[in-house]
Design a protein around this motif. Structure first.
Motif, mmCIF file in Angstrom:
data_model
loop_
_atom_site.group_PDB
_atom_site.id
_atom_site.type_symbol
_atom_site.label_atom_id
_atom_site.label_comp_id
_atom_site.label_asym_id
_atom_site.label_seq_id
_atom_site.Cartn_x
_atom_site.Cartn_y
_atom_site.Cartn_z
ATOM 1 N N ALA B 194 61.698 14.765 19.291
ATOM 2 C CA ALA B 194 61.237 13.572 19.998
ATOM 3 C C ALA B 194 61.080 13.852 21.491
ATOM 4 O O ALA B 194 60.101 13.436 22.120
ATOM 5 N N PHE B 195 62.019 14.591 22.060
ATOM 6 C CA PHE B 195 61.917 14.931 23.480
ATOM 7 C C PHE B 195 60.643 15.737 23.752
ATOM 8 O O PHE B 195 60.051 15.640 24.828
ATOM 9 N N THR B 196 60.253 16.551 22.760
ATOM 10 C CA THR B 196 59.042 17.341 22.943
ATOM 11 C C THR B 196 57.826 16.432 23.085
ATOM 12 O O THR B 196 56.967 16.648 23.953
ATOM 13 N N VAL B 197 57.773 15.401 22.250
ATOM 14 C CA VAL B 197 56.660 14.457 22.347
ATOM 15 C C VAL B 197 56.701 13.736 23.695
ATOM 16 O O VAL B 197 55.678 13.591 24.375
ATOM 17 N N ALA B 198 57.907 13.326 24.098
ATOM 18 C CA ALA B 198 58.050 12.666 25.400
ATOM 19 C C ALA B 198 57.607 13.622 26.507
ATOM 20 O O ALA B 198 56.944 13.211 27.468
ATOM 21 N N GLY B 199 57.952 14.891 26.353
ATOM 22 C CA GLY B 199 57.578 15.891 27.356
ATOM 23 C C GLY B 199 56.069 16.026 27.453
ATOM 24 O O GLY B 199 55.507 16.089 28.556
ATOM 25 N N ALA B 200 55.392 16.034 26.298
ATOM 26 C CA ALA B 200 53.932 16.136 26.306
ATOM 27 C C ALA B 200 53.334 14.941 27.037
ATOM 28 O O ALA B 200 52.425 15.089 27.877
ATOM 29 N N ALA B 201 53.871 13.743 26.753
ATOM 30 C CA ALA B 201 53.361 12.537 27.417
ATOM 31 C C ALA B 201 53.608 12.615 28.923
ATOM 32 O O ALA B 201 52.757 12.219 29.729
ATOM 33 N N THR B 202 54.761 13.144 29.296
ATOM 34 C CA THR B 202 55.094 13.238 30.711
ATOM 35 C C THR B 202 54.149 14.186 31.442
ATOM 36 O O THR B 202 53.675 13.891 32.545
ATOM 37 N N ILE B 203 53.891 15.322 30.806
ATOM 38 C CA ILE B 203 53.001 16.289 31.460
ATOM 39 C C ILE B 203 51.622 15.672 31.645
ATOM 40 O O ILE B 203 51.020 15.748 32.718
ATOM 41 N N LEU B 204 51.140 15.003 30.598
ATOM 42 C CA LEU B 204 49.837 14.336 30.706
ATOM 43 C C LEU B 204 49.865 13.297 31.816
ATOM 44 O O LEU B 204 48.915 13.155 32.586
ATOM 45 N N TYR B 205 50.976 12.590 31.881
ATOM 46 C CA TYR B 205 51.112 11.574 32.917
ATOM 47 C C TYR B 205 50.954 12.199 34.295
ATOM 48 O O TYR B 205 50.196 11.705 35.137
ATOM 49 N N LEU B 206 51.685 13.292 34.515
ATOM 50 C CA LEU B 206 51.660 13.917 35.836
ATOM 51 C C LEU B 206 50.262 14.444 36.152
ATOM 52 O O LEU B 206 49.754 14.270 37.271
ATOM 53 N N VAL B 207 49.633 15.062 35.155
ATOM 54 C CA VAL B 207 48.284 15.607 35.374
ATOM 55 C C VAL B 207 47.327 14.475 35.719
ATOM 56 O O VAL B 207 46.568 14.552 36.683
ATOM 57 N N LYS B 208 47.399 13.410 34.937
ATOM 58 C CA LYS B 208 46.439 12.337 35.139
ATOM 59 C C LYS B 208 46.684 11.600 36.455
ATOM 60 O O LYS B 208 45.741 11.274 37.171
ATOM 61 N N SER B 209 47.941 11.347 36.775
ATOM 62 C CA SER B 209 48.197 10.592 38.003
ATOM 63 C C SER B 209 47.804 11.430 39.218
ATOM 64 O O SER B 209 47.309 10.921 40.207
ATOM 65 N N ARG B 210 47.980 12.736 39.082
ATOM 66 C CA ARG B 210 47.566 13.627 40.159
ATOM 67 C C ARG B 210 46.047 13.580 40.331
ATOM 68 O O ARG B 210 45.530 13.467 41.436
ATOM 69 N N ALA B 211 45.354 13.648 39.194
ATOM 70 C CA ALA B 211 43.897 13.623 39.237
ATOM 71 C C ALA B 211 43.408 12.318 39.848
ATOM 72 O O ALA B 211 42.455 12.298 40.623
#
Lengths: 583, 328
Positions: B194-211
């Motif tokens: 489950a943490f892995t899925v949360a981690g994937a969402a977090t990385i996407l979050y950071l990438v997108k918010s940065r963009a």
């Protein structure tokens, strides 16, 4: 540590968090208890007491607690990188040997004893104080708010995240009485005053949260309890031998700081038989599948003897302590006769494994009573001896004792035991100095075979093979409190995740034509739930559906914001509109 | 079927799983790249919601739900062809998941024990938990956009598992022979997945918010096809809130087991130390999110630190340090 997490509004969360809401207007005020340090007014010219108060407030902020918690985690990391004295002193010694310049510096910062380092103690004591300083006042506040009256109804119930409104023919008093009944039935705390009923429930969330923090404190206490009053020690027991719980019988003993040596309970154990089972076929041949130690024990010298099957994961509780099986090895039995034909030594000698796979083991036999000269032997044991592939060496092909063979190298002279200096029982000292190898004193022996040393110096007989076990004995009075605290912590955190504080207000006022206008408002920490709709349905009584998808407007005219609010509510039940991917 | 046959079948299912996941990965990626534009209309979104409710009632597989959703009314012609990527991804993912499950079951049957007694099995089980967590999240929160990223993680994990960690079927070592393996290790696997899925969402979050900060997300780009940053943030929070109590329980069960097996419930073994570090990381994240009102970037970074510690706890601690948890 996590409180209720939700999407509604930060202010609403903060309001409950600070337990301020009781005074605030409908819980929309910012908290004061949990302000960030930066927002705490800096004292100017308020004297040392003021500074102390300021410092205390800094220490007990959530941010400080979080930082300290992070520091504990960070501080624990070196313990996994560098060897630790309390776990593997021999590895520390080797590390110090290998890193001549770095090691003293590491040692200066206690990086080989992280968990007894002053800086680590400083962090966790600060954390402890910070937690206590934050949780205790919060518990008091929570207790008060649980006893206080639910907050009075805000002026405009239509502005709340959940709201509904309808008209009825009942009198306002009857409506409020009904509201009280319905809400009480749902285990809300209800207070009726000023033409409105205020109700609140879900205190369990904050209770769980506090329980969690208090349980963490208790856990720290339990750890300390074990460290202070407990003890642990290791023993080695060969088949057929006994152990009585006293300090002299331990190979290695670590008492807690407040542990007195006479607190050892007088139990005794005897190892009857040890069996190791190994996989005999396939590519996992030689892998251990089971270890069994048959033991007998007495809780005290006069008590009845009982037997126990000691295994890994199956410790024995005896006399307030626990006994664990740690490891095992071979203890070949030797008889040494000296030059005069007298028995100078006869016992099982524990050998240390040289490799874990097939248990080739080494050990020494010391016969200081041998005359005219003391005798000593260094021996290697192969539990299942075979010629190596190049046929030049002996190797062990299996960890079990299928064909045990020992090779003996003999020494004579002064073993050095008479000087009184303690010696390892696994090593010979003074070889080449006081202890001379016997010429042609090497021999390969199978069980039952003897070797007559050249020059009539004596005889050594390999009588047979026994096994020994290493066991750990410990007592930790903090064990049970720690478990209870940990379980409470989990219960607390789960409760605080699941139970949300929610409030419902019902206002009844006289409207046009003798009818009564009833307004209902709801505020939930977290996502609005269908509970509110259920309450409204119950209030309206049978025959009226809850204001679901298209609510109020059809029944009666409403002001604009109200309608907007209710429409926003109208997601399909059980489905969370918040997580809809949207852009 | 004999044990050897089962073991053989397990190995074959493992390869099947990897192949299916790889194809699913490409399908998901294609969906992200050329799939239906989600921002197209609110109408589509409402349709999605309705389909989901209907799907719940008729109880079809998530694949059908998602596929139907993708083929939602509004864009019947053009949407139809493009939506096939999503359907393909989900179907292959489910098939791969089934093969993965079969791989673990046959492995357990052939060894006659719980199938997570060595590192090979442990990593396979974690990958399984991660894919399962993703499927649940996809079904409940329409998080199909995570598919490509979770598949990458699963394929990499299973690749490492096959190339470097492979171990033939064998008996459980006596130290692990306890009912606690069913409790402690299962909890650790579930939480890690489950943490892995949360981690994937977090990385996407950071990438997108940065963009977004750097001047917006290009219309029609991959980033435009993943949900708004707030939704990603919330998804991460939800999944973490699910996994955190399980992780806590895993640590406590581990402590109880350690007390049974090693004679102490906490000994700062490297694995214990790092589990504690991870626990603190996620605790700080949850705490920051809920109490201090940290949303967004700062909270996401906390969560990412914790996730990095989680990865290190698996790869670093097991292979760099020697400790009591060394079962490699």
């Amino acid at each position: 540590m996590g409180e209720t997490t939700d999407e509604i509004t930060d202010e609403a969360i903060a309001a409950a968090e600070g337990a301020e809401a009781a005074e605030g207007e409908a819980g929309t005020r910012a908290p004061t208890a949990r302000q960030a340090p930066g927002e705490v007014p800096r004292p100017t010219g308020i004297g040392p007491l003021g500074w102390l108060r300021w410092g205390w407030r800094q220490l007990t902020t959530m941010r400080t607690a979080l930082i300290l918690l992070f520091l504990v985690a960070l501080g624990a990391v070196p313990s996994s990188i560098f060897p630790q004295r309390d776990q593997a002193p021999e590895k520390v010694a080797k590390y110090v040997e290998d890193h001549k310049t770095l090691a003293p510096w590491l040692d200066r910062f206690s990086l080989f004893d992280v968990f007894s380092a002053p800086w680590f103690a400083a962090i966790y004591i600060l954390l402890f104080v910070s937690l206590a300083g934050c949780v205790v006042p919060r518990a008091v506040k929570h207790y008060r708010s649980m006893r206080a009256r639910p907050p009075a109804a805000p002026r405009n119930l239509g502005r709340l995240p959940q709201s509904a409104s309808y008209e009825t023919d009942d009198a306002p008093e009857d409506v409020l009485a009904e509201a009280r009944r319905v809400l009480r039935g749902r285990r809300f705390r209800v207070d009726v005053s000023g033409g409105a009923a205020s109700a609140e429930k879900g205190y369990l969330g904050e209770t769980g949260n506090l329980l969690f923090h208090l349980a963490l404190l208790a856990l720290l206490f339990a750890l300390g309890l074990g460290n202070l009053f407990g003890y642990r020690g290791n023993i080695l027991l060969t088949e057929g031998k006994s152990f009585a719980n006293s300090l002299s019988q331990y190979d290695d003993f670590k008492p807690g700081r407040a542990f007195g040596g006479d607190d050892l309970s007088p139990f005794s154990i005897t190892l009857d038989d040890f069996t190791a089972t190994y996989e005999t076929k396939g590519d996992k041949r030689g892998q251990a599948t089971d270890f069994h130690a048959k033991i007998r024990y007495r809780n005290s010298p006069g008590a009845k003897e009982k037997s126990w099957d000691l295994r890994l994961n199956h410790p024995l509780k005896v006399g307030g302590a626990k006994l664990y099986l740690l490891g095992h090895g071979y203890a070949p039995v030797f008889t040494v006769r000296d030059g005069k034909g007298n028995i100078a030594f006869q016992d099982a000698v524990p050998f240390l494994p040289m490799e874990p796979r097939n248990l080739t083991s080494e050990g020494v036999i010391k016969a200081p009573d041998a005359e005219p000269e003391q005798l000593a032997f260094y021996a290697i044991l192969w539990p299942t001896a075979m010629a190596s592939e190049d046929r030049k060496q002996i190797v062990s092909a299996f960890p079990g004792p299928i064909r045990p063979v020992v090779t003996i190298s003999s020494f004579k002279g002064d073993i050095g035991l008479d000087s009184g200096t303690p010696q390892s029982v696994y090593k010979l000292e003074g070889v080449g100095k006081t202890l001379q190898p016997v010429k042609d004193g090497q021999k390969l022996l199978e069980p039952g075979e003897s070797f007559k040393l050249p020059g009539n110096a004596g005889t050594i007989t390999f009588d047979g093979l026994r096994e020994y076990t290493t066991m750990s004995v410990n007592r930790d009075p903090g064990r049970l409190p720690a478990l209870v605290a940990a379980v409470l912590a989990v219960l607390g955190v789960a409760t605080s995740f699941m139970v949300r504080r929610r409030r419902v207000w019902v206002r009844a006022s006289a409207g046009k034509g003798g009818r009564t206008v009833v307004e209902v408002g709801g505020l939930t920490l977290g996502n609005p739930t269908s509970e509110f709709d259920d309450i409204v349905t119950a209030l309206r009584g049978p025959g009226h559906e809850a204001p679901e998808a298209e609510p109020a407007p059809e029944n009666e005219p409403q002001n604009e914001p109200e309608t907007a609010e209710t429409e926003a509510e109208a997601g399909p039940a059980g489905h969370d509109p918040d997580t809809e991917p949207k852009e | 079927m004999g044990d050897a046959d089962l073991a053989n079948l397990s190995d074959k299912l493992m390869l099947t799983t990897v192949v299916l996941y790889i194809i699913a990965l490409f399908a998901y990626a294609a969906d992200l790249g050329f799939g239906r534009r989600r921002s197209a209309a609110l109408v589509a979104e409402k349709a999605e919601a309705k389909v989901l409710v209907g799907a719940g009632a008729a109880a079809p597989t998530p694949a059908e739900g998602a596929a139907e959703e993708a083929a939602a009314p509004g864009r019947p012609d053009g949407g139809r062809r493009q939506a096939d990527w999503a359907r393909l991804g989900v179907v292959l993912n489910l098939l791969g998941w089934a093969a993965h499950l079969g791989m673990l079951v046959t492995r357990g049957l052939s060894a006659d024990r719980w199938p997570w007694a060595n590192m090979y099995e442990f990593l396979a089980a974690i990958a399984f938990a991660a894919v399962t967590a993703f499927l649940v999240v996809m079904w409940r929160y329409q998080a199909r956009f995570l598919g490509a990223f979770v598949m990458v993680a699963a394929v990499v994990a299973l690749g490492i598992d096959n190339l470097w960690l492979y171990d033939s079927v064998g008996p459980v070592s006596p130290a692990l022979n306890s009912y606690w393996i069913a409790i402690h290790v299962t909890a650790a696997i579930t939480a890690t997945g489950a943490f892995t899925v949360a981690g994937a969402a977090t990385i996407l979050y950071l990438v997108k918010s940065r963009a977004q900060e750097r001047g917006g997300v290009a219309e029609g780009g991959v980033l435009a096809r993943i949900p708004a940053v707030e939704a990603l943030d919330r998804l991460c929070l939800r999944v973490t809130m699910f996994a955190f109590p399980i992780w806590t329980a895993a640590i406590i069960m581990g402590a109880i087991w350690a007390d049974e097996a090693w004679g102490r419930y906490w000994g700062w073994d490297p694995k214990e130390t790092w589990s504690f570090v991870i626990w603190i990381g996620y605790a700080a994240y949850l705490h920051a999110r809920s109490t201090a009102g940290w949303k967004g970037r700062k909270a996401a970074i906390l969560s990412l630190i914790a996730f990095a510690a989680l990865l290190f706890n698996f790869f670093g601690v097991n292979y760099m340090f020697s400790g009591l948890h060394s079962y490699a």
